[in-house]
Scaffold this motif. Structure first.
Motif, mmCIF file in Angstrom:
data_model
loop_
_atom_site.group_PDB
_atom_site.id
_atom_site.type_symbol
_atom_site.label_atom_id
_atom_site.label_comp_id
_atom_site.label_asym_id
_atom_site.label_seq_id
_atom_site.Cartn_x
_atom_site.Cartn_y
_atom_site.Cartn_z
ATOM 1 N N ALA A 82 0.828 -1.211 0.000
ATOM 2 C CA ALA A 82 0.000 0.000 0.000
ATOM 3 C C ALA A 82 0.860 1.258 0.000
ATOM 4 O O ALA A 82 0.579 2.217 -0.737
ATOM 5 N N THR A 83 1.918 1.264 0.793
ATOM 6 C CA THR A 83 2.774 2.449 0.878
ATOM 7 C C THR A 83 3.369 2.805 -0.476
ATOM 8 O O THR A 83 3.333 3.955 -0.903
ATOM 9 N N ASP A 90 0.570 3.791 -3.035
ATOM 10 C CA ASP A 90 0.032 5.127 -2.749
ATOM 11 C C ASP A 90 0.898 6.206 -3.393
ATOM 12 O O ASP A 90 0.390 7.245 -3.838
ATOM 13 N N ARG A 91 2.204 5.968 -3.496
ATOM 14 C CA ARG A 91 3.080 6.926 -4.179
ATOM 15 C C ARG A 91 2.736 7.001 -5.671
ATOM 16 O O ARG A 91 2.773 8.079 -6.278
ATOM 17 N N ASP A 98 -0.500 9.010 -5.926
ATOM 18 C CA ASP A 98 -0.204 10.433 -5.743
ATOM 19 C C ASP A 98 0.456 11.028 -6.976
ATOM 20 O O ASP A 98 0.127 12.145 -7.394
ATOM 21 N N ARG A 145 -6.258 0.952 -4.053
ATOM 22 C CA ARG A 145 -5.751 2.179 -3.405
ATOM 23 C C ARG A 145 -6.298 3.424 -4.100
ATOM 24 O O ARG A 145 -6.607 4.412 -3.445
ATOM 25 N N TRP A 146 -6.425 3.414 -5.423
ATOM 26 C CA TRP A 146 -7.029 4.529 -6.161
ATOM 27 C C TRP A 146 -8.437 4.806 -5.632
ATOM 28 O O TRP A 146 -8.839 5.950 -5.471
#
Length: 186
Positions: A118-119, A122-123, A126, A150-151
């Motif tokens: 996830a980390t 998430d980048r 972003d 995650r989107w």
């Protein structure tokens, strides 16, 4: 919001055809998979993406090149979920030792946790959201399913709900300000 994230799963490899978990093993596309990747080109040629990213693994890079994007920027955040000790094994083989095992619900010894995945994804989210226009990303089955979750603001484990075949295109975007799936597994 107008940002869109187009995602492309690489073409088939020997291991993906056999259901073997492949993260760090850098396998080439199968010969007929190169045709699958070339077939993506006319479907993407109109896109004119602002940003093109690819996992650094050969199977994703080659799919990007054959689809018309040989200069994709390599992004380590797009690598496949790290399977650790389960690299190269099939789900039935793993389940002989861990009944009911799934990458979505169980740990992979020596591999990545859902939080780690996830980390890094998430980048990617972003980065795509901060890009004016369309981002196109070439990557892998589990990582792209997790990226879609995650989107949408969902936990990585909800990627289990999104089947994703090889050499397919999916589109993540918005309905007004709400993140949505615009197209999936096409």
């Amino acid at each position: 919001m107008s940002a869109e994230l187009w995602i492309v799963r690489h073409g088939p490899t020997e291991w993906s055809r056999n259901g073997r978990h492949t993260s760090v093993t850098d396998l080439p596309l199968l010969p007929d998979a190169e045709d699958d990747a070339r077939a993506l080109a006319p479907r993407l040629e109109h896109l004119g993406p602002t940003l093109v990213l690819s996992s650094p693994r050969e199977r994703a890079r080659r799919t990007a090149a054959l689809a018309g994007f040989p200069d994709a920027i390599l992004d380590e955040d797009l690598v496949e979920w790290g399977y650790g000790d389960y690299e190269g094994l099939t789900t039935p083989q793993i389940r002989e030792q861990v009944p009911g095992w799934s990458v979505w619900t169980h740990a992979s010894p020596g591999g990545e946790s859902a939080e780690d995945v996830a980390t890094r994804l998430d980048r990617v989210v972003d980065r795509a959201r901060s890009t004016e226009g369309t981002t196109l990303a070439f990557a892998h089955g589990h990582s792209l399913r997790a990226l879609a979750a995650r989107w949408l603001g969902l936990p990585v484990s909800d990627g289990r709900l999104l089947r994703l075949d090889t050499a397919t295109i999916s589109v993540l975007g918005y309905e007004r300000e709400t993140p949505v799936l615009l197209r999936w597994n096409s």
